[in-house]
Design a protein around this motif. Sequence first.
Motif, PDB file in Angstrom:
ATOM      1  N   ARG B   8       0.963  -1.082  -0.405  1.00  0.00           N
ATOM      2  CA  ARG B   8      -0.132   0.144   0.193  1.00  0.00           C
ATOM      3  C   ARG B   8       1.391   1.123   0.204  1.00  0.00           C
ATOM      4  O   ARG B   8       0.420   2.554  -0.587  1.00  0.00           O
ATOM      5  CB  ARG B   8      -0.719   0.001   1.379  1.00  0.00           C
ATOM      6  CG  ARG B   8      -1.905   1.001   0.851  1.00  0.00           C
ATOM      7  CD  ARG B   8      -2.771   1.538   2.116  1.00  0.00           C
ATOM      8  NE  ARG B   8      -3.828   0.000   1.665  1.00  0.00           N
ATOM      9  CZ  ARG B   8      -5.351   0.075   2.132  1.00  0.00           C
ATOM     10  NH1 ARG B   8      -5.402   0.502   3.682  1.00  0.00           N
ATOM     11  NH2 ARG B   8      -5.603  -1.264   2.123  1.00  0.00           N
ATOM     12  N   GLU B  11       1.504   1.703  -3.444  1.00  0.00           N
ATOM     13  CA  GLU B  11       0.187   2.409  -4.075  1.00  0.00           C
ATOM     14  C   GLU B  11       0.304   3.858  -3.289  1.00  0.00           C
ATOM     15  O   GLU B  11      -0.141   4.351  -4.990  1.00  0.00           O
ATOM     16  CB  GLU B  11      -0.623   1.300  -3.814  1.00  0.00           C
ATOM     17  CG  GLU B  11      -0.544  -0.368  -4.525  1.00  0.00           C
ATOM     18  CD  GLU B  11      -1.517  -1.259  -3.906  1.00  0.00           C
ATOM     19  OE1 GLU B  11      -2.817  -0.413  -2.754  1.00  0.00           O
ATOM     20  OE2 GLU B  11      -1.312  -1.907  -3.716  1.00  0.00           O
ATOM     21  N   ILE B  12       0.790   4.074  -3.154  1.00  0.00           N
ATOM     22  CA  ILE B  12      -0.230   5.748  -2.324  1.00  0.00           C
ATOM     23  C   ILE B  12       1.347   6.312  -3.340  1.00  0.00           C
ATOM     24  O   ILE B  12       0.451   7.553  -4.065  1.00  0.00           O
ATOM     25  CB  ILE B  12       0.246   6.154  -0.984  1.00  0.00           C
ATOM     26  CG1 ILE B  12      -0.894   5.353  -0.421  1.00  0.00           C
ATOM     27  CG2 ILE B  12      -0.096   7.171  -0.737  1.00  0.00           C
ATOM     28  CD1 ILE B  12      -0.687   5.120   0.845  1.00  0.00           C
ATOM     29  N   ALA B  15       0.553   6.965  -6.809  1.00  0.00           N
ATOM     30  CA  ALA B  15      -0.882   7.313  -7.361  1.00  0.00           C
ATOM     31  C   ALA B  15      -0.644   8.607  -7.077  1.00  0.00           C
ATOM     32  O   ALA B  15      -1.209   9.287  -8.106  1.00  0.00           O
ATOM     33  CB  ALA B  15      -2.201   6.984  -5.912  1.00  0.00           C
ATOM     34  N   TYR B  16       0.612   9.476  -6.411  1.00  0.00           N
ATOM     35  CA  TYR B  16       0.576  10.314  -6.273  1.00  0.00           C
ATOM     36  C   TYR B  16       1.908  10.709  -7.162  1.00  0.00           C
ATOM     37  O   TYR B  16       2.884  12.328  -7.539  1.00  0.00           O
ATOM     38  CB  TYR B  16       0.949  10.914  -5.100  1.00  0.00           C
ATOM     39  CG  TYR B  16       0.019  11.417  -5.164  1.00  0.00           C
ATOM     40  CD1 TYR B  16      -0.730  12.872  -4.971  1.00  0.00           C
ATOM     41  CD2 TYR B  16      -1.359  10.833  -3.713  1.00  0.00           C
ATOM     42  CE1 TYR B  16      -1.645  13.450  -4.289  1.00  0.00           C
ATOM     43  CE2 TYR B  16      -1.818  10.355  -3.494  1.00  0.00           C
ATOM     44  CZ  TYR B  16      -2.665  11.765  -3.650  1.00  0.00           C
ATOM     45  OH  TYR B  16      -3.996  12.712  -2.885  1.00  0.00           O
ATOM     46  N   PRO B 134      -0.185  17.521  -4.631  1.00  0.00           N
ATOM     47  CA  PRO B 134      -1.156  18.218  -4.239  1.00  0.00           C
ATOM     48  C   PRO B 134      -1.852  17.993  -3.181  1.00  0.00           C
ATOM     49  O   PRO B 134      -2.113  16.294  -2.736  1.00  0.00           O
ATOM     50  CB  PRO B 134      -1.803  18.045  -5.246  1.00  0.00           C
ATOM     51  CG  PRO B 134      -1.626  17.001  -6.218  1.00  0.00           C
ATOM     52  CD  PRO B 134       0.176  16.918  -6.094  1.00  0.00           C
ATOM     53  N   LYS B 135      -2.307  18.103  -1.688  1.00  0.00           N
ATOM     54  CA  LYS B 135      -2.729  18.390  -0.803  1.00  0.00           C
ATOM     55  C   LYS B 135      -3.895  19.141  -0.288  1.00  0.00           C
ATOM     56  O   LYS B 135      -4.067  20.173  -0.658  1.00  0.00           O
ATOM     57  CB  LYS B 135      -1.491  17.580   0.352  1.00  0.00           C
ATOM     58  CG  LYS B 135      -1.192  18.939   0.729  1.00  0.00           C
ATOM     59  CD  LYS B 135       0.168  18.494   0.925  1.00  0.00           C
ATOM     60  CE  LYS B 135       1.449  18.252   0.713  1.00  0.00           C
ATOM     61  NZ  LYS B 135       1.795  18.644  -0.420  1.00  0.00           N
ATOM     62  N   TYR B 136      -4.725  18.805   0.555  1.00  0.00           N
ATOM     63  CA  TYR B 136      -5.928  19.585   1.472  1.00  0.00           C
ATOM     64  C   TYR B 136      -5.797  19.499   2.085  1.00  0.00           C
ATOM     65  O   TYR B 136      -5.584  19.957   2.951  1.00  0.00           O
ATOM     66  CB  TYR B 136      -7.102  20.703  -0.138  1.00  0.00           C
ATOM     67  CG  TYR B 136      -8.112  21.407   0.661  1.00  0.00           C
ATOM     68  CD1 TYR B 136      -7.709  22.672   0.476  1.00  0.00           C
ATOM     69  CD2 TYR B 136      -8.796  20.916   1.364  1.00  0.00           C
ATOM     70  CE1 TYR B 136      -8.281  23.684   0.763  1.00  0.00           C
ATOM     71  CE2 TYR B 136      -9.373  22.185   2.209  1.00  0.00           C
ATOM     72  CZ  TYR B 136      -9.409  23.275   1.700  1.00  0.00           C
ATOM     73  OH  TYR B 136      -9.800  24.064   2.234  1.00  0.00           O
ATOM     74  N   TYR B 137      -6.859  18.831   3.312  1.00  0.00           N
ATOM     75  CA  TYR B 137      -7.409  18.092   3.699  1.00  0.00           C
ATOM     76  C   TYR B 137      -5.765  17.251   4.992  1.00  0.00           C
ATOM     77  O   TYR B 137      -6.062  17.504   6.089  1.00  0.00           O
ATOM     78  CB  TYR B 137      -8.542  17.391   4.355  1.00  0.00           C
ATOM     79  CG  TYR B 137      -9.706  17.815   3.663  1.00  0.00           C
ATOM     80  CD1 TYR B 137     -10.226  18.379   4.509  1.00  0.00           C
ATOM     81  CD2 TYR B 137     -10.646  17.747   2.402  1.00  0.00           C
ATOM     82  CE1 TYR B 137     -11.544  19.234   4.624  1.00  0.00           C
ATOM     83  CE2 TYR B 137     -11.385  18.881   2.316  1.00  0.00           C
ATOM     84  CZ  TYR B 137     -12.124  19.336   3.363  1.00  0.00           C
ATOM     85  OH  TYR B 137     -13.107  19.950   2.834  1.00  0.00           O
ATOM     86  N   TRP B 138      -5.166  16.382   4.134  1.00  0.00           N
ATOM     87  CA  TRP B 138      -3.783  16.647   4.210  1.00  0.00           C
ATOM     88  C   TRP B 138      -3.010  17.266   4.917  1.00  0.00           C
ATOM     89  O   TRP B 138      -1.631  16.390   4.543  1.00  0.00           O
ATOM     90  CB  TRP B 138      -3.718  14.111   4.454  1.00  0.00           C
ATOM     91  CG  TRP B 138      -4.687  13.807   4.432  1.00  0.00           C
ATOM     92  CD1 TRP B 138      -4.922  13.956   5.941  1.00  0.00           C
ATOM     93  CD2 TRP B 138      -4.897  12.808   3.584  1.00  0.00           C
ATOM     94  NE1 TRP B 138      -6.204  12.623   5.884  1.00  0.00           N
ATOM     95  CE2 TRP B 138      -5.792  12.861   4.952  1.00  0.00           C
ATOM     96  CE3 TRP B 138      -5.300  11.867   2.690  1.00  0.00           C
ATOM     97  CZ2 TRP B 138      -6.482  10.260   3.988  1.00  0.00           C
ATOM     98  CZ3 TRP B 138      -6.279  10.760   2.157  1.00  0.00           C
ATOM     99  CH2 TRP B 138      -6.785  10.368   2.681  1.00  0.00           C
TER     100      TRP B 138
END
Lengths: 298, 298
Positions: B8, B11-12, B15-16, B134-138
């Motif tokens: 995982r 994968e994370i 993904a970015y 890119p990030k907003y909530y994290w």
Amino acid sequence: KGGKFGERWAEICEAYGVEVIPVDIEYGKAVKPDLLDYLLKKERDVKAVFVTQCETSTGVVDDIERIANVVKGHNVLLIVDAITGIGVHPLMMDDWGIDIAVAGSQKGCMLPPGLAFVCVAQSAWDAIEKSILPKYYWDFKKMRKGLGNKTTPFTPAISLITAAGKALDMIKEEGIENVWKRHARLAHATREGIKALGLELFAGEASSNVLTAVKSPEGIDINSAIKRLRDETGVTITGGQEELKGKIFRIGHMGYVNDFDIILAISAVEKCLYENGYKIELGKGVSKVQEVLVSCKK
Amino acid sequence: KGGKFGERWAEICEAYGVEVIPVDIEYGKAVKPDLLDYLLKKERDVKAVFVTQCETSTGVVDDIERIANVVKGHNVLLIVDAITGIGVHPLMMDDWGIDIAVAGSQKGCMLPPGLAFVCVAQSAWDAIEKSILPKYYWDFKKMRKGLGNKTTPFTPAISLITAAGKALDMIKEEGIENVWKRHARLAHATREGIKALGLELFAGEASSNVLTAVKSPEGIDINSAIKRLRDETGVTITGGQEELKGKIFRIGHMGYVNDFDIILAISAVEKCLYENGYKIELGKGVSKVQEVLVSCKK
């Protein structure tokens, strides 16, 4: 962009490199569907319209039905922040043609915060399939696959999901139309109580049934008055956020709320203003609320 | 990549758009710190090493202290998934030089799922400040600013945060060293019980104190056996995930667990295997557990 949460849509898009054309709305006013129509005719490359049903920062409710009608005439997606609106104001996703709606657990759904709900219409899946913006935990395709197997792709907040089932049972038992009516009636009583005290509604005609935003009276430090009220009595009234700090205060009346909660809230407002030197006739607000609640039958 | 959760991390990152050099580990084995050292010497552009303390999918515990020692010799960040390890195996963030550790509420912390905890060492802030993904909530910068004002940038799962305070009080009262010892003792008893039944540990020497992964006996459909056990008795034993489906079963013993839970779990394993036709001497597992628990004092 008519408040903090409209602005948040823009911030989220910008964080991911999505170009935003802001529609600036005066704080306390609703979106004008005609203006939106004009802009969508002018800007041909728009892919999606993001709106907020109830703008919690200003107490405004937008007319999502009329907005959806305008959007329908253009080839764009309509994405609605219904976080506080859900369970308070009607939101007819299929009938009005909303593509994506986002809701939260902690407002009209009567739960503690911790869950977000996203409803995706069939019409939005094409865009989701084509989306190339980076995502992992918020991958709707993974989520849809999980739901198909009656599970979620990652460990969810199980205790809150169980509670959500219970809350939805309660809403079903009361009947969603009755839930909307209850909120409308309590919001009406709150607004009348506020006006009876000589105070002015911040959102005027656009006032939502989620919360009532009130202009702070001149010459009163509303934030310290609110803080003292909370510390002394346990009643929480909220001040304004960011640009509206000190300029408004807000009374929430969404979710698991009844007549006595409104009486209590207005009596707390009276006490708070009176003890902080603002001239009001004590009891005038609560009498008005009482009168409205007794005359407007459930 | 020695299991689902190591995968995982990859994968994370992917993904970015972050390039990943996977370190493939045989399932059921721990990361070899020497191999990591060799790879870090070879690959000079590595910015961060991502590891999993306890790989829940295989029951393996990695030696984070030795891994951290290796990583320290190179100019890279060490980021640890301690989601199931926390509160079970020691994790000395400052002493070992871990830059970021991620934990969850639902395992050793004894809470329902719904919260993630991220611990960021001072040494990681430089990379966070420079990060352009890119990030907003994290957004950790927003979170740090919020915490400075004793709040969070967005509405959190308040009921779970309150519960977390209570759980941490309980851990403090027991003493973290005693919590680690309790887990080690219960895990040891579980492993001995399993071996007494003639079964083989999947993770062998690398078995974690979080859960015990066991090789499924030949000729038994372990998943339907487990399902029947759950439906009939309410005891949940877990099967393998993905590649390990049907090949292992897993007994969790982390968090709010005591001696009797282990007796119960091993008795359930005995019943489950016996009733599904696998030859075991009934009672041999529970007797061994009983013996170990009585002889190994708390």
